[in-house]
Design an enzyme around this catalytic site. Structure first.
Site, mmCIF file in Angstrom:
data_model
loop_
_atom_site.group_PDB
_atom_site.id
_atom_site.type_symbol
_atom_site.label_atom_id
_atom_site.label_comp_id
_atom_site.label_asym_id
_atom_site.label_seq_id
_atom_site.Cartn_x
_atom_site.Cartn_y
_atom_site.Cartn_z
ATOM 1 N N HIS A 1 -1.506 -1.637 -1.193
ATOM 2 C CA HIS A 1 -0.189 -1.056 -0.936
ATOM 3 C C HIS A 1 -0.317 0.003 0.164
ATOM 4 O O HIS A 1 -1.401 0.574 0.356
ATOM 5 C CB HIS A 1 0.353 -0.357 -2.191
ATOM 6 C CG HIS A 1 0.806 -1.288 -3.276
ATOM 7 N ND1 HIS A 1 0.330 -1.216 -4.568
ATOM 8 C CD2 HIS A 1 1.702 -2.298 -3.273
ATOM 9 C CE1 HIS A 1 0.923 -2.150 -5.312
ATOM 10 N NE2 HIS A 1 1.755 -2.813 -4.546
ATOM 11 N N CYS B 1 0.550 5.677 -8.322
ATOM 12 C CA CYS B 1 1.090 4.512 -9.051
ATOM 13 C C CYS B 1 1.534 4.852 -10.464
ATOM 14 O O CYS B 1 2.351 4.146 -11.047
ATOM 15 C CB CYS B 1 0.050 3.408 -9.176
ATOM 16 S SG CYS B 1 -1.079 3.275 -7.818
#
Ligand code: CIR
Length: 253
Positions: free
Chosen positions: A161, A248
């Site tokens: 990501h 996250c």
């Protein structure tokens, strides 16, 4: 300033989460312990933390950052780019409805995981990755522009990501590693450079002028402290085994 965060307790199914890390299986009890300390750290930074119960059907659901983008005015529910994570969004509308009147969605054929979205003031950088495609990114940008914000895309090469490799710490300071160090789009920031052997630490988070970062990365810790931040280190080893990091594990808003 952030005032709130939302986290989800890891389920026992965490050990079946997606991973490319090659670091072995997470220890569930230790993961719970580390998650509890993570919540405490957010609270110490002044956040009111909403703790959602474990969702055993979705092993990666503790990585709650990926399922929504929370801005100052609206929430956007993502559409994860991998089948095992799609069901994670099911209850997000009712969860976010407690905090937002204005909620949008990313729809097929668009996919976005919000680990690919980095907020820098009113602008949002969106990584095009294996999980986030052009259609999804442009849906997010359209939702943002309708509300006076903006977005642009960054093509990813190596990382899962966008925020695996960059973290905006406000005050024009950007922690950056690997492929992002030379990215044209990020040259306007004061770059806090992460050495290759400390690359995992690029996933750190700014919470009201404290920077939460993973344990064991002395060089970038020193750089961040010299830039004027209070640093708090947290052990998230069990989440690292699943390619996850500090950002996250929460939605901060
Ligand atoms: C996954 O592969 O989806 C999870 N095991 C890790 C997600 C990490 N999320 C993030 O970087 N925002």
């Amino acid at each position: 300033m952030f005032t709130r965060a939302i986290v989800r307790i890891p389920g026992k199914s965490l050990i079946n989460g997606l991973t490319t890390a090659g670091l072995g299986l997470p220890d569930y009890d230790l993961a719970l312990e580390q998650h509890a300390k993570y919540i405490k750290a957010l609270e110490v930074c002044g956040l009111d933390v909403t703790v959602l119960e474990a969702d055993e059907r979705h092993p990666d659901s503790t990585f709650i950052e990926d399922v929504a983008l929370l801005t100052g005015t609206c929430a956007i529910i993502m559409n994860p780019g991998v089948p095992s994570r799609k069901g994670e969004i099911a209850k997000m509308r009712s969860v976010l409805g407690d905090f937002y009147d204005d909620i949008e969605d990313v729809r097929d054929p668009g996919h976005v995981e919000a680990g690919d979205i980095m907020m820098a003031g009113m602008h949002f950088y969106i990584g095009l990755s294996k999980r986030t495609n052009e259609s999804g990114a442009h849906q997010v940008i359209a939702h943002l522009e309708k509300r006076g914000m903006s977005g642009s895309v960054i093509k990813l090469k190596d990382v899962l990501h966008l925020k695996t490799g960059v973290a905006y710490l406000e005050h024009n300071n950007l922690v950056a590693s690997g492929e992002f160090l030379s990215n044209e789009a990020f040259q306007r920031f004061n770059l806090l450079r992460v050495d290759p052997e400390e690359s995992y630490s690029a996933n750190c988070i700014w919470v009201n002028d404290t920077v939460l970062m993973p344990v064991g990365f002395p060089k970038i810790r020193n750089t961040i402290e010299e830039a004027g931040y209070l640093v708090k280190v947290i052990n998230v080893s069990e989440f690292q085994k699943l390619d996850g990091g500090l950002s996250c594990l929460s939605l901060r808003f």
